[in-house]
Design an enzyme around this catalytic site. Structure first.
Site, PDB file in Angstrom:
ATOM      1  CG  ASP A 270      -2.404 -10.538  13.971  1.00 18.24           C
ATOM      2  OD1 ASP A 270      -3.504 -10.264  13.291  1.00 18.24           O
ATOM      3  OD2 ASP A 270      -2.531 -10.048  15.211  1.00 18.24           O
ATOM      4  CE  LYS A 315     -16.019  -7.769   6.793  1.00 14.31           C
ATOM      5  NZ  LYS A 315     -16.161  -8.126   5.629  1.00 14.31           N
TER       6      LYS A 315
END
Ligand code: SAM
Length: 364
Positions: A270, A315
């Site tokens: 992760d 983003k």
């Protein structure tokens, strides 16, 4: 008159900037702030979807008064930023050169070259063939009129931007202050062995966010890098190609061409919790996540010395995109306040769609 004094006394009517179509509102807001900072009084003109915005001053201002504020690197959504000095709306189709030459001559400024361009919209790009064909005749006419000293150092380049078939903006591009590419778009060729087009995004980030000197000193073979959210491996490939050893973090698979560089270790982990055992030179991150989460993670790596430099993507939400960018800036500022001065550069790149790309490092 020397070229220096000619440039200093030259007056302009505001600032012209290009952006990705659809981001005019954000660009206009940044232009407003920039103009306020420079003490300019006027207003912004823009149209949704046009791919550009312009700040128009009520009175002409000496270009020298804009100083370093008119630097294309500052506004996030500007691919290009140019002081503009004239505009024409009724260019005759049969002879566009004469009125343009008259306006340039009237400005009293000389130029070292000519760049003809359009905004980056599907409609405007249909005129790119015209721009190519018209460059040579316009250059010749400007030379004849004494407005061009081709290649003369210290003189700006003339930018002529055609938003439609009969209008043009005339602007001045000083080397170092404006983006060095026509339309503010660096032309990058897709390397045949790269695994994905997103490799071009990191290549463009290096060209846009770092200076030439920084590229020479900061991107060196033998350096160590981490790529968070690496699959299928476009960014990792870009780093490996420069001779860096890369730890690529992603549960997804990396393409064979990336592993074939033999510079890459792939770990299925992760990206938010994995940390390197030793500090690395570079960490890059293209994980698709909330921008604030990414910004906090980046600031954490830099604050704790886990990486010296980072390039990352944020983003953007559909609405309030500038606010999202500002929120990320603020998170980074807060985290690094007690650590030391830092350099944070944020740009919407040509290869960025609903996102922006940033570079962060501590200042030496
Ligand atoms: N930069 C890559 C390239 O050039 O090929 C593309 C990256 S892609 C846009 C985003 C990647 O982030 C996906 O492969 C996804 O699996 C990965 N990702 C998302 N969340 C992640 C996480 N928490 N940890 C690791 N990888 C993650």
């Amino acid at each position: 008159m020397s070229s220096h004094s000619a440039a200093s006394s030259f007056s302009v009517s505001g600032l012209l900037a290009y952006c990705r179509a659809g981001f005019e509102k954000e660009l206009a807001s940044e232009l407003d702030d920039l103009a306020a900072d420079a003490g300019l009084i006027g207003y912004v003109r823009t149209e949704p979807g046009s791919g550009y915005a312009a700040f128009e001053t009520f009175e002409p201002v000496p270009v020298i008064a804009l100083g370093e504020r008119a630097d294309w690197r500052k506004p996030v959504f500007a691919r290009q930023l140019l002081p503009w000095f004239d505009r024409i709306e009724d260019l005759p189709e049969r002879d566009r050169a004469t009125p343009l030459v008259d306006l340039v001559r009237g400005s009293g400024q000389r130029f070292s070259g000519v760049v003809l361009e359009t905004p980056d919209t599907d409609e405007a790009k249909q005129r790119s063939g015209f721009c190519r064909r018209f460059t040579e005749p316009l250059t010749r006419e400007l030379e004849k009129a004494g407005a061009l000293r081709l290649g003369k150092p210290g003189l700006p380049e003339l930018h002529v931007m055609f938003p439609d078939a009969t209008s043009a903006w005339l602007a001045t591009g000083m080397k170092g202050r404006c983006a060095p590419w026509p339309m503010g778009i660096p032309r990058l060729r897709m390397p045949s062995s790269a695994p994905s087009r997103s490799t071009l995004k990191l290549a463009e980030a290096f060209m846009t966010l770092l200076s030439e000197e920084e590229r020479d000193t900061l991107l060196r073979a033998g350096m160590r890098a981490v790529d968070l959210g690496a699959a299928p491996g476009g960014w990792t490939w870009q780093l490996a190609q420069r001779g860096m050893r890369v730890t690529a973090i992603d549960n997804g698979p990396l393409r064979d061409t990336v592993m074939a560089t033999e510079m890459v270790e792939h770990l299925k982990a992760d990206g938010f919790t994995w940390r390197p055992q030793r500090p690395v030179d570079w960490m890059v991150c293209d994980m698709v996540e909330q921008p604030s989460r990414i910004a906090s993670l980046m600031a954490e790596w830099v604050a704790t010395g886990r990486c010296r430099h980072t390039i990352f993507n944020l983003k953007l939400p559909m609405k309030r995109r500038l606010d999202a960018v500002e929120q990320c800036r603020e998170l980074i500022r807060k985290r690094l306040a007690s650590v030391g001065p830092f350099d944070l550069r944020i740009k919407q790149l040509y290869h960025d769609r609903e996102e922006v790309t940033a570079y962060l490092t501590l200042k030496k």
